[in-house]
Design a protein around this motif. Structure first.
Motif, PDB file in Angstrom:
ATOM      1  N   VAL A  58       3.945 -59.418  11.001  1.00 12.37           N
ATOM      2  CA  VAL A  58       4.459 -59.857  12.293  1.00 12.37           C
ATOM      3  C   VAL A  58       5.785 -60.537  11.996  1.00 12.37           C
ATOM      4  O   VAL A  58       5.820 -61.641  11.460  1.00 12.37           O
ATOM      5  CB  VAL A  58       3.495 -60.794  13.030  1.00 12.37           C
ATOM      6  N   THR A  59       6.857 -59.837  12.315  1.00 11.09           N
ATOM      7  CA  THR A  59       8.200 -60.318  11.994  1.00 11.09           C
ATOM      8  C   THR A  59       8.964 -60.470  13.306  1.00 11.09           C
ATOM      9  O   THR A  59       9.767 -59.621  13.674  1.00 11.09           O
ATOM     10  CB  THR A  59       8.917 -59.346  11.034  1.00 11.09           C
ATOM     11  N   TYR A  60       8.692 -61.564  13.966  1.00 11.00           N
ATOM     12  CA  TYR A  60       9.248 -61.784  15.296  1.00 11.00           C
ATOM     13  C   TYR A  60      10.721 -62.164  15.245  1.00 11.00           C
ATOM     14  O   TYR A  60      11.514 -61.673  16.028  1.00 11.00           O
ATOM     15  CB  TYR A  60       8.429 -62.865  16.008  1.00 11.00           C
ATOM     16  N   SER A  61      11.091 -63.015  14.312  1.00 14.36           N
ATOM     17  CA  SER A  61      12.497 -63.437  14.218  1.00 14.36           C
ATOM     18  C   SER A  61      13.294 -62.459  13.361  1.00 14.36           C
ATOM     19  O   SER A  61      12.733 -61.728  12.538  1.00 14.36           O
ATOM     20  CB  SER A  61      12.594 -64.838  13.615  1.00 14.36           C
ATOM     21  N   ASN A  62      14.599 -62.490  13.539  1.00 13.15           N
ATOM     22  CA  ASN A  62      15.464 -61.656  12.704  1.00 13.15           C
ATOM     23  C   ASN A  62      15.340 -62.043  11.242  1.00 13.15           C
ATOM     24  O   ASN A  62      15.339 -61.182  10.360  1.00 13.15           O
ATOM     25  CB  ASN A  62      16.915 -61.755  13.169  1.00 13.15           C
ATOM     26  N   GLU A  63      15.216 -63.341  10.984  1.00  8.58           N
ATOM     27  CA  GLU A  63      15.064 -63.817   9.612  1.00  8.58           C
ATOM     28  C   GLU A  63      13.787 -63.284   8.980  1.00  8.58           C
ATOM     29  O   GLU A  63      13.778 -62.899   7.810  1.00  8.58           O
ATOM     30  CB  GLU A  63      15.083 -65.348   9.563  1.00  8.58           C
ATOM     31  N   ALA A  64      12.719 -63.239   9.737  1.00  8.92           N
ATOM     32  CA  ALA A  64      11.456 -62.704   9.213  1.00  8.92           C
ATOM     33  C   ALA A  64      11.580 -61.219   8.897  1.00  8.92           C
ATOM     34  O   ALA A  64      11.037 -60.743   7.892  1.00  8.92           O
ATOM     35  CB  ALA A  64      10.321 -62.937  10.213  1.00  8.92           C
ATOM     36  N   LYS A  65      12.288 -60.487   9.741  1.00  7.92           N
ATOM     37  CA  LYS A  65      12.508 -59.062   9.475  1.00  7.92           C
ATOM     38  C   LYS A  65      13.246 -58.887   8.148  1.00  7.92           C
ATOM     39  O   LYS A  65      12.933 -58.004   7.352  1.00  7.92           O
ATOM     40  CB  LYS A  65      13.294 -58.414  10.619  1.00  7.92           C
ATOM     41  N   GLN A  66      14.227 -59.747   7.907  1.00 16.30           N
ATOM     42  CA  GLN A  66      15.005 -59.679   6.671  1.00 16.30           C
ATOM     43  C   GLN A  66      14.168 -60.109   5.470  1.00 16.30           C
ATOM     44  O   GLN A  66      14.133 -59.421   4.442  1.00 16.30           O
ATOM     45  CB  GLN A  66      16.255 -60.550   6.789  1.00 16.30           C
ATOM     46  N   GLN A  67      13.485 -61.247   5.586  1.00 20.60           N
ATOM     47  CA  GLN A  67      12.745 -61.797   4.450  1.00 20.60           C
ATOM     48  C   GLN A  67      11.484 -61.005   4.125  1.00 20.60           C
ATOM     49  O   GLN A  67      11.197 -60.739   2.959  1.00 20.60           O
ATOM     50  CB  GLN A  67      12.374 -63.259   4.735  1.00 20.60           C
ATOM     51  N   SER A  68      10.717 -60.631   5.115  1.00 23.15           N
ATOM     52  CA  SER A  68       9.422 -59.991   4.872  1.00 23.15           C
ATOM     53  C   SER A  68       9.507 -58.486   4.690  1.00 23.15           C
ATOM     54  O   SER A  68       8.686 -57.901   3.989  1.00 23.15           O
ATOM     55  CB  SER A  68       8.456 -60.293   6.024  1.00 23.15           C
ATOM     56  N   LEU A  69      10.492 -57.862   5.344  1.00 19.08           N
ATOM     57  CA  LEU A  69      10.576 -56.401   5.324  1.00 19.08           C
ATOM     58  C   LEU A  69      11.849 -55.875   4.679  1.00 19.08           C
ATOM     59  O   LEU A  69      12.008 -54.668   4.525  1.00 19.08           O
ATOM     60  CB  LEU A  69      10.455 -55.845   6.749  1.00 19.08           C
ATOM     61  N   GLY A  70      12.766 -56.771   4.334  1.00 17.13           N
ATOM     62  CA  GLY A  70      14.003 -56.341   3.688  1.00 17.13           C
ATOM     63  C   GLY A  70      14.999 -55.675   4.610  1.00 17.13           C
ATOM     64  O   GLY A  70      15.854 -54.914   4.150  1.00 17.13           O
ATOM     65  N   VAL A  71      14.918 -55.947   5.913  1.00 18.60           N
ATOM     66  CA  VAL A  71      15.891 -55.375   6.848  1.00 18.60           C
ATOM     67  C   VAL A  71      17.253 -56.004   6.546  1.00 18.60           C
ATOM     68  O   VAL A  71      17.391 -57.224   6.567  1.00 18.60           O
ATOM     69  CB  VAL A  71      15.490 -55.639   8.316  1.00 18.60           C
ATOM     70  N   PRO A  72      18.263 -55.204   6.249  1.00 14.25           N
ATOM     71  CA  PRO A  72      19.585 -55.758   5.959  1.00 14.25           C
ATOM     72  C   PRO A  72      20.178 -56.478   7.173  1.00 14.25           C
ATOM     73  O   PRO A  72      20.085 -55.977   8.308  1.00 14.25           O
ATOM     74  CB  PRO A  72      20.428 -54.531   5.596  1.00 14.25           C
ATOM     75  N   SER A  73      20.780 -57.615   6.939  1.00 15.94           N
ATOM     76  CA  SER A  73      21.379 -58.378   8.038  1.00 15.94           C
ATOM     77  C   SER A  73      22.478 -57.587   8.733  1.00 15.94           C
ATOM     78  O   SER A  73      22.672 -57.741   9.944  1.00 15.94           O
ATOM     79  CB  SER A  73      21.913 -59.722   7.538  1.00 15.94           C
ATOM     80  N   ASP A  74      23.181 -56.715   7.999  1.00 16.31           N
ATOM     81  CA  ASP A  74      24.248 -55.944   8.636  1.00 16.31           C
ATOM     82  C   ASP A  74      23.705 -54.961   9.672  1.00 16.31           C
ATOM     83  O   ASP A  74      24.386 -54.652  10.649  1.00 16.31           O
ATOM     84  CB  ASP A  74      25.144 -55.252   7.613  1.00 16.31           C
ATOM     85  N   ILE A  75      22.472 -54.492   9.497  1.00 19.31           N
ATOM     86  CA  ILE A  75      21.853 -53.625  10.517  1.00 19.31           C
ATOM     87  C   ILE A  75      21.602 -54.419  11.784  1.00 19.31           C
ATOM     88  O   ILE A  75      21.923 -53.972  12.893  1.00 19.31           O
ATOM     89  CB  ILE A  75      20.549 -52.984   9.986  1.00 19.31           C
ATOM     90  N   ILE A  76      21.038 -55.612  11.636  1.00 15.62           N
ATOM     91  CA  ILE A  76      20.766 -56.445  12.813  1.00 15.62           C
ATOM     92  C   ILE A  76      22.074 -56.858  13.480  1.00 15.62           C
ATOM     93  O   ILE A  76      22.192 -56.827  14.706  1.00 15.62           O
ATOM     94  CB  ILE A  76      19.900 -57.654  12.424  1.00 15.62           C
ATOM     95  N   GLY A  80      21.494 -54.705  16.387  1.00 18.98           N
ATOM     96  CA  GLY A  80      20.489 -55.553  17.021  1.00 18.98           C
ATOM     97  C   GLY A  80      19.104 -55.265  16.491  1.00 18.98           C
ATOM     98  O   GLY A  80      18.860 -54.232  15.853  1.00 18.98           O
ATOM     99  N   ALA A  81      18.186 -56.184  16.767  1.00 22.18           N
ATOM    100  CA  ALA A  81      16.804 -56.033  16.303  1.00 22.18           C
ATOM    101  C   ALA A  81      16.069 -54.934  17.066  1.00 22.18           C
ATOM    102  O   ALA A  81      15.128 -54.336  16.560  1.00 22.18           O
ATOM    103  CB  ALA A  81      16.053 -57.354  16.429  1.00 22.18           C
ATOM    104  N   VAL A  82      16.487 -54.682  18.288  1.00 18.78           N
ATOM    105  CA  VAL A  82      15.872 -53.634  19.104  1.00 18.78           C
ATOM    106  C   VAL A  82      16.765 -52.405  19.006  1.00 18.78           C
ATOM    107  O   VAL A  82      17.596 -52.124  19.866  1.00 18.78           O
ATOM    108  CB  VAL A  82      15.677 -54.097  20.559  1.00 18.78           C
ATOM    109  N   SER A  83      16.606 -51.700  17.889  1.00 20.26           N
ATOM    110  CA  SER A  83      17.428 -50.514  17.626  1.00 20.26           C
ATOM    111  C   SER A  83      16.678 -49.579  16.690  1.00 20.26           C
ATOM    112  O   SER A  83      15.794 -50.004  15.946  1.00 20.26           O
ATOM    113  CB  SER A  83      18.754 -50.919  16.976  1.00 20.26           C
ATOM    114  N   VAL A  84      17.057 -48.325  16.728  1.00 27.28           N
ATOM    115  CA  VAL A  84      16.470 -47.345  15.826  1.00 27.28           C
ATOM    116  C   VAL A  84      16.733 -47.739  14.380  1.00 27.28           C
ATOM    117  O   VAL A  84      15.831 -47.668  13.532  1.00 27.28           O
ATOM    118  CB  VAL A  84      17.001 -45.925  16.134  1.00 27.28           C
ATOM    119  N   ALA A  85      17.943 -48.182  14.078  1.00 27.98           N
ATOM    120  CA  ALA A  85      18.275 -48.565  12.700  1.00 27.98           C
ATOM    121  C   ALA A  85      17.374 -49.694  12.212  1.00 27.98           C
ATOM    122  O   ALA A  85      16.892 -49.666  11.073  1.00 27.98           O
ATOM    123  CB  ALA A  85      19.744 -48.976  12.603  1.00 27.98           C
TER     124      ALA A  85
END
Length: 165
Positions: A58-76, A80-85
């Motif tokens: 459960v990665t509700y915040s952008n930071e959680a998406k980055q820390q827990s799932l490795g989502v690159p900050s440049d994608i967000i 944005g967090a609500v995007s295909v990327a």
């Protein structure tokens, strides 16, 4: 203690997810944002789900998406967090950080605030990644006229459908 109350449609679909994936020996992971764990909760409501659900994020915040799932900050930053990327990166991250065979990621705007003209309340984006396949599937849904709970429940249904073999 009473059972977690979910609509029958969700419970029925979660049962199919568990039964059909168990029959194939396939495990799943979920990376949830706007659903806040509802997909994992629906799956774990079904007896035998421990054979199928590897883990949920459960990665509700952008930071959680980055820390827990490795989502690159440049994608967000760029999309944005609500995007295909972003959901592609979430699904890939869930596979990389689990032993699952398939992962589904969900990110959306449940409301009542947070929508924009480009991404109104009710916009939800999904991705499914399958181990060994480098190209995740993605889709966007718009649940117009739904309240926050309705958006979250509809998104849960769609995510469960993506977990069917």
């Amino acid at each position: 203690m009473s059972e977690f109350l979910l609509p029958d449609e969700i419970t029925t679909l979660a049962r199919r997810v568990v039964e059909e994936n168990a029959a194939l020996g396939r495990t799943v992971a979920v990376a949830e944002s706007c659903t806040g764990g509802l997909v994992a909760a629906a799956i774990t409501e079904i007896p035998g789900s421990s054979k199928v659900l590897d883990r949920g994020f459960v990665t509700y915040s952008n930071e959680a998406k980055q820390q827990s799932l490795g989502v690159p900050s440049d994608i967000i930053d760029a999309f944005g967090a609500v995007s295909v990327a972003c959901v592609f990166a979430m699904a890939r991250g869930a596979l990389e950080r689990s032993d699952a065979d398939v992962a589904v990621a969900i990110s959306g705007i449940a409301g009542p605030e947070g929508g924009t003209a480009q991404k109104p309340v009710g916009t939800v984006v999904f991705a499914r990644a399958i181990r060994g396949n480098d190209t995740p599937d993605a889709e966007s849904q718009f649940y117009e006229g739904q309240d926050r709970g309705g958006v979250r429940l509809q998104a849960t249904l769609c995510a469960l459908e993506l977990l069917l073999p």
